[in-house]
Design an enzyme around this catalytic site. Sequence first.
Site, PDB file in Angstrom:
ATOM      1  N   ASN A 100      52.262  70.131  13.264  1.00  0.00           N
ATOM      2  CA  ASN A 100      53.529  70.262  12.537  1.00  0.00           C
ATOM      3  C   ASN A 100      53.924  69.014  11.755  1.00  0.00           C
ATOM      4  O   ASN A 100      55.076  68.874  11.332  1.00  0.00           O
ATOM      5  CB  ASN A 100      54.648  70.652  13.507  1.00  0.00           C
ATOM      6  CG  ASN A 100      54.306  71.911  14.278  1.00  0.00           C
ATOM      7  OD1 ASN A 100      54.093  71.865  15.488  1.00  0.00           O
ATOM      8  ND2 ASN A 100      54.173  73.017  13.568  1.00  0.00           N
ATOM      9  N   VAL A 138      57.472  65.481   8.668  1.00  0.00           N
ATOM     10  CA  VAL A 138      57.616  66.378   9.812  1.00  0.00           C
ATOM     11  C   VAL A 138      58.210  67.698   9.353  1.00  0.00           C
ATOM     12  O   VAL A 138      59.190  67.724   8.611  1.00  0.00           O
ATOM     13  CB  VAL A 138      58.550  65.753  10.868  1.00  0.00           C
ATOM     14  CG1 VAL A 138      58.800  66.722  12.009  1.00  0.00           C
ATOM     15  CG2 VAL A 138      57.951  64.456  11.388  1.00  0.00           C
ATOM     16  N   CYS A 139      57.600  68.797   9.805  1.00  0.00           N
ATOM     17  CA  CYS A 139      58.099  70.112   9.421  1.00  0.00           C
ATOM     18  C   CYS A 139      58.545  70.847  10.681  1.00  0.00           C
ATOM     19  O   CYS A 139      57.735  71.441  11.371  1.00  0.00           O
ATOM     20  CB  CYS A 139      56.988  70.874   8.705  1.00  0.00           C
ATOM     21  SG  CYS A 139      57.445  72.540   8.264  1.00  0.00           S
ATOM     22  N   ILE A 140      59.836  70.734  10.996  1.00  0.00           N
ATOM     23  CA  ILE A 140      60.357  71.563  12.086  1.00  0.00           C
ATOM     24  C   ILE A 140      61.622  72.255  11.602  1.00  0.00           C
ATOM     25  O   ILE A 140      62.335  71.750  10.734  1.00  0.00           O
ATOM     26  CB  ILE A 140      60.673  70.784  13.393  1.00  0.00           C
ATOM     27  CG1 ILE A 140      61.507  69.551  13.139  1.00  0.00           C
ATOM     28  CG2 ILE A 140      59.423  70.462  14.149  1.00  0.00           C
ATOM     29  CD1 ILE A 140      62.008  68.912  14.429  1.00  0.00           C
TER      30      ILE A 140
END
Lengths: 169, 143
Positions: A82, A89-91
Amino acid sequence: MSLEQSALLLRRQLAELNRHPVDGFSAGLIDDDDIYRWEVLIIGPPDTYYEGGFFKTHLTFPRDYPLKPPKLKFMTEIWHPNIDKTGDVCISILHDPGEDKFGYERPEERWLPVHTVETIMVSVISMLADPNDESPANIDAAKEWRERREEFKKKVARCVRKSQETAWD
Amino acid sequence: MGNCLKSPTADDISLLRGNDSQDGSEASSEPPPPYQESVHVPMYHPAPNISRPASQLTEEEQIRIAKRIGLIQHLPTGIYDGSKKIRECVICMGEFCVGDAVRYLPCMHIYHKECIDDWLMRSFTCPSCMEPVDAALLSTYET
């Protein structure tokens, strides 16, 4: 939310984190004159592949925080499904709020103005422990995590070692 | 979206100071550009990640936003009198002071009016319990 209010809110959080540090990370400003740009050192969570690592990240807040989410970027090299190869950061909790037409993310999974540096970092640390390979930002890492776990572990171990060497630079 | 073009003056200043201008920091130190009117233009959010002044909205977006403003104005407001159990506005993390304008959501969470109204224009949910405000509004109309 005006400029002064977002700055005030961030100053309040910084003071609170200095008074009562939270396990798993330590936070400060990149430049003492700029409350909108933080440096957060994440300690690789115990009992995960990232244990023992020290990962430097930059958290950049928009002027209309907390109505909009900050961006989080790993400055230390890291291998994770992720986190893309540039460190972004990809959340879902860092995704803009709102009506998600397609229903991929429930509103409570996306950005809310009640999120603080602490709640963001807690989510990121739990993401390190528990990758979500259904919406990867690093497809190679996600594939490896799913199909060639030993290779994945080796790459992470290399990042952990490197992070120990560069943490105090 | 930020403007990535740096003005020559900003570059000159950073050279004099002998430091590299890093992304995100260039805007804060430079003087305001000339001929810019300092009139505050209200921004609207036709989608959560889009900000545009009213003059650049499509008709459909204007209608949607007008409806949203109407719905928000239906939510009760009050003046904080110190008698409520909730003592802090979780959006700005500031304690309520007697006399502050507050807004009540159908889920009974309260916020500074200014803090929550900005948020509701972007997302029509309560930031504390994620209760969709419009669904709750409609159900209160039915009873």
